[in-house]
Motif scaffolding. Sequence first.
Motif, PDB file in Angstrom:
ATOM      1  N   GLU A  63     -26.045  23.832   0.441  1.00 33.85           N
ATOM      2  CA  GLU A  63     -25.307  25.051   0.760  1.00 33.85           C
ATOM      3  C   GLU A  63     -24.571  25.633  -0.439  1.00 33.85           C
ATOM      4  OE1 GLU A  63     -22.784  23.899   3.964  1.00 33.85           O
ATOM      5  OE2 GLU A  63     -24.466  23.196   5.175  1.00 33.85           O
ATOM      6  N   LEU A  64     -24.630  24.942  -1.586  1.00 32.72           N
ATOM      7  CA  LEU A  64     -23.904  25.343  -2.796  1.00 32.72           C
ATOM      8  C   LEU A  64     -22.414  25.527  -2.513  1.00 32.72           C
ATOM      9  CD1 LEU A  64     -26.375  27.866  -4.465  1.00 32.72           C
ATOM     10  CD2 LEU A  64     -25.953  25.497  -5.115  1.00 32.72           C
ATOM     11  N   THR A  65     -21.831  24.533  -1.830  1.00 38.08           N
ATOM     12  CA  THR A  65     -20.406  24.599  -1.519  1.00 38.08           C
ATOM     13  C   THR A  65     -19.699  23.337  -1.992  1.00 38.08           C
ATOM     14  OG1 THR A  65     -20.688  23.652   0.691  1.00 38.08           O
ATOM     15  CG2 THR A  65     -20.734  26.063   0.519  1.00 38.08           C
ATOM     16  N   VAL A  66     -18.417  23.501  -2.251  1.00 31.15           N
ATOM     17  CA  VAL A  66     -17.546  22.372  -2.574  1.00 31.15           C
ATOM     18  C   VAL A  66     -16.342  22.451  -1.640  1.00 31.15           C
ATOM     19  CG1 VAL A  66     -16.417  23.642  -4.463  1.00 31.15           C
ATOM     20  CG2 VAL A  66     -16.277  21.150  -4.388  1.00 31.15           C
ATOM     21  N   ARG A  67     -16.022  21.322  -1.019  1.00 27.14           N
ATOM     22  CA  ARG A  67     -14.899  21.235  -0.083  1.00 27.14           C
ATOM     23  C   ARG A  67     -13.832  20.356  -0.719  1.00 27.14           C
ATOM     24  NH1 ARG A  67     -14.503  21.476   5.775  1.00 27.14           N
ATOM     25  NH2 ARG A  67     -16.674  22.112   5.664  1.00 27.14           N
ATOM     26  N   VAL A  68     -12.609  20.869  -0.742  1.00 29.17           N
ATOM     27  CA  VAL A  68     -11.503  20.123  -1.330  1.00 29.17           C
ATOM     28  C   VAL A  68     -10.442  19.914  -0.262  1.00 29.17           C
ATOM     29  CG1 VAL A  68      -9.757  20.059  -3.142  1.00 29.17           C
ATOM     30  CG2 VAL A  68     -11.953  21.167  -3.579  1.00 29.17           C
ATOM     31  N   GLU A  69     -10.085  18.658  -0.049  1.00 33.24           N
ATOM     32  CA  GLU A  69      -9.009  18.299   0.867  1.00 33.24           C
ATOM     33  C   GLU A  69      -7.791  17.993   0.003  1.00 33.24           C
ATOM     34  OE1 GLU A  69      -8.196  14.571   3.766  1.00 33.24           O
ATOM     35  OE2 GLU A  69     -10.232  15.403   3.778  1.00 33.24           O
ATOM     36  N   GLY A 119      -2.114  15.030  -5.314  1.00 33.66           N
ATOM     37  CA  GLY A 119      -2.184  15.972  -4.203  1.00 33.66           C
ATOM     38  C   GLY A 119      -3.599  16.249  -3.750  1.00 33.66           C
ATOM     39  N   ILE A 120      -4.589  15.990  -4.604  1.00 34.30           N
ATOM     40  CA  ILE A 120      -5.983  16.170  -4.198  1.00 34.30           C
ATOM     41  C   ILE A 120      -6.453  14.870  -3.561  1.00 34.30           C
ATOM     42  CG2 ILE A 120      -8.351  16.510  -4.976  1.00 34.30           C
ATOM     43  CD1 ILE A 120      -7.318  18.483  -6.988  1.00 34.30           C
ATOM     44  N   ARG A 121      -6.932  14.973  -2.330  1.00 35.67           N
ATOM     45  CA  ARG A 121      -7.360  13.775  -1.603  1.00 35.67           C
ATOM     46  C   ARG A 121      -8.857  13.535  -1.694  1.00 35.67           C
ATOM     47  NH1 ARG A 121      -4.949  12.446   3.947  1.00 35.67           N
ATOM     48  NH2 ARG A 121      -6.684  11.084   3.548  1.00 35.67           N
ATOM     49  N   ARG A 122      -9.658  14.597  -1.559  1.00 28.13           N
ATOM     50  CA  ARG A 122     -11.105  14.423  -1.527  1.00 28.13           C
ATOM     51  C   ARG A 122     -11.807  15.678  -2.016  1.00 28.13           C
ATOM     52  NH1 ARG A 122     -13.107  12.706   4.128  1.00 28.13           N
ATOM     53  NH2 ARG A 122     -11.502  11.225   3.621  1.00 28.13           N
ATOM     54  N   ILE A 123     -12.911  15.477  -2.731  1.00 30.75           N
ATOM     55  CA  ILE A 123     -13.756  16.587  -3.185  1.00 30.75           C
ATOM     56  C   ILE A 123     -15.175  16.247  -2.764  1.00 30.75           C
ATOM     57  CG2 ILE A 123     -14.602  17.908  -5.150  1.00 30.75           C
ATOM     58  CD1 ILE A 123     -12.044  16.970  -6.644  1.00 30.75           C
ATOM     59  N   THR A 124     -15.808  17.165  -2.010  1.00 30.68           N
ATOM     60  CA  THR A 124     -17.144  16.925  -1.488  1.00 30.68           C
ATOM     61  C   THR A 124     -18.049  18.106  -1.831  1.00 30.68           C
ATOM     62  OG1 THR A 124     -16.121  15.777   0.368  1.00 30.68           O
ATOM     63  CG2 THR A 124     -18.448  16.334   0.585  1.00 30.68           C
ATOM     64  N   PHE A 125     -19.197  17.814  -2.425  1.00 32.34           N
ATOM     65  CA  PHE A 125     -20.192  18.838  -2.733  1.00 32.34           C
ATOM     66  C   PHE A 125     -21.318  18.784  -1.714  1.00 32.34           C
ATOM     67  CE2 PHE A 125     -18.142  18.572  -6.803  1.00 32.34           C
ATOM     68  CZ  PHE A 125     -18.264  19.848  -7.314  1.00 32.34           C
ATOM     69  N   VAL A 140     -12.907  25.543   1.264  1.00 33.09           N
ATOM     70  CA  VAL A 140     -14.320  25.468   0.892  1.00 33.09           C
ATOM     71  C   VAL A 140     -14.652  26.675   0.029  1.00 33.09           C
ATOM     72  CG1 VAL A 140     -16.703  25.411   1.726  1.00 33.09           C
ATOM     73  CG2 VAL A 140     -14.902  24.262   3.021  1.00 33.09           C
ATOM     74  N   TYR A 141     -15.324  26.396  -1.083  1.00 35.04           N
ATOM     75  CA  TYR A 141     -15.760  27.447  -2.003  1.00 35.04           C
ATOM     76  C   TYR A 141     -17.266  27.382  -2.182  1.00 35.04           C
ATOM     77  CZ  TYR A 141     -10.875  27.597  -3.449  1.00 35.04           C
ATOM     78  OH  TYR A 141      -9.510  27.696  -3.466  1.00 35.04           O
ATOM     79  N   ARG A 142     -17.857  28.544  -2.353  1.00 30.72           N
ATOM     80  CA  ARG A 142     -19.265  28.615  -2.734  1.00 30.72           C
ATOM     81  C   ARG A 142     -19.297  28.707  -4.258  1.00 30.72           C
ATOM     82  NH1 ARG A 142     -23.119  29.332   0.505  1.00 30.72           N
ATOM     83  NH2 ARG A 142     -21.897  30.435   2.060  1.00 30.72           N
ATOM     84  N   TYR A 143     -20.267  28.045  -4.855  1.00 31.84           N
ATOM     85  CA  TYR A 143     -20.420  28.128  -6.308  1.00 31.84           C
ATOM     86  C   TYR A 143     -21.799  28.658  -6.641  1.00 31.84           C
ATOM     87  CZ  TYR A 143     -22.446  23.428  -5.623  1.00 31.84           C
ATOM     88  OH  TYR A 143     -23.178  22.360  -5.184  1.00 31.84           O
TER      89      TYR A 143
END
Length: 75
Positions: A40-46, A30-36, A7-10
């Motif tokens: 919270e101004l965050t992006v989660r990458v699975e 290799g990237i399964r999912r990207i969720t904004f 999880v990253y903050r942007y």
Amino acid sequence: MTQLEVVYRYAATPTESAMRGIDNLREVYGIRRITFLAKELTVRVEFDASRLKEPSIAGLLKQAGIDVTERLVLA
């Protein structure tokens, strides 16, 4: 196959061109999912850790146009 999440903050709301870049990022093997989470101004990458490493994910997000400021620690 080892699935991990990061999880990253942007800093700023992604522009339309950045969202197009994110759409292209979904095609990276290799990237399964990207969720904004806009509140919270965050992006989660699975992703598949046997294919990609965490610094690569941050670089791909920056290349897509997301202003990544920090990595958050998942509890």
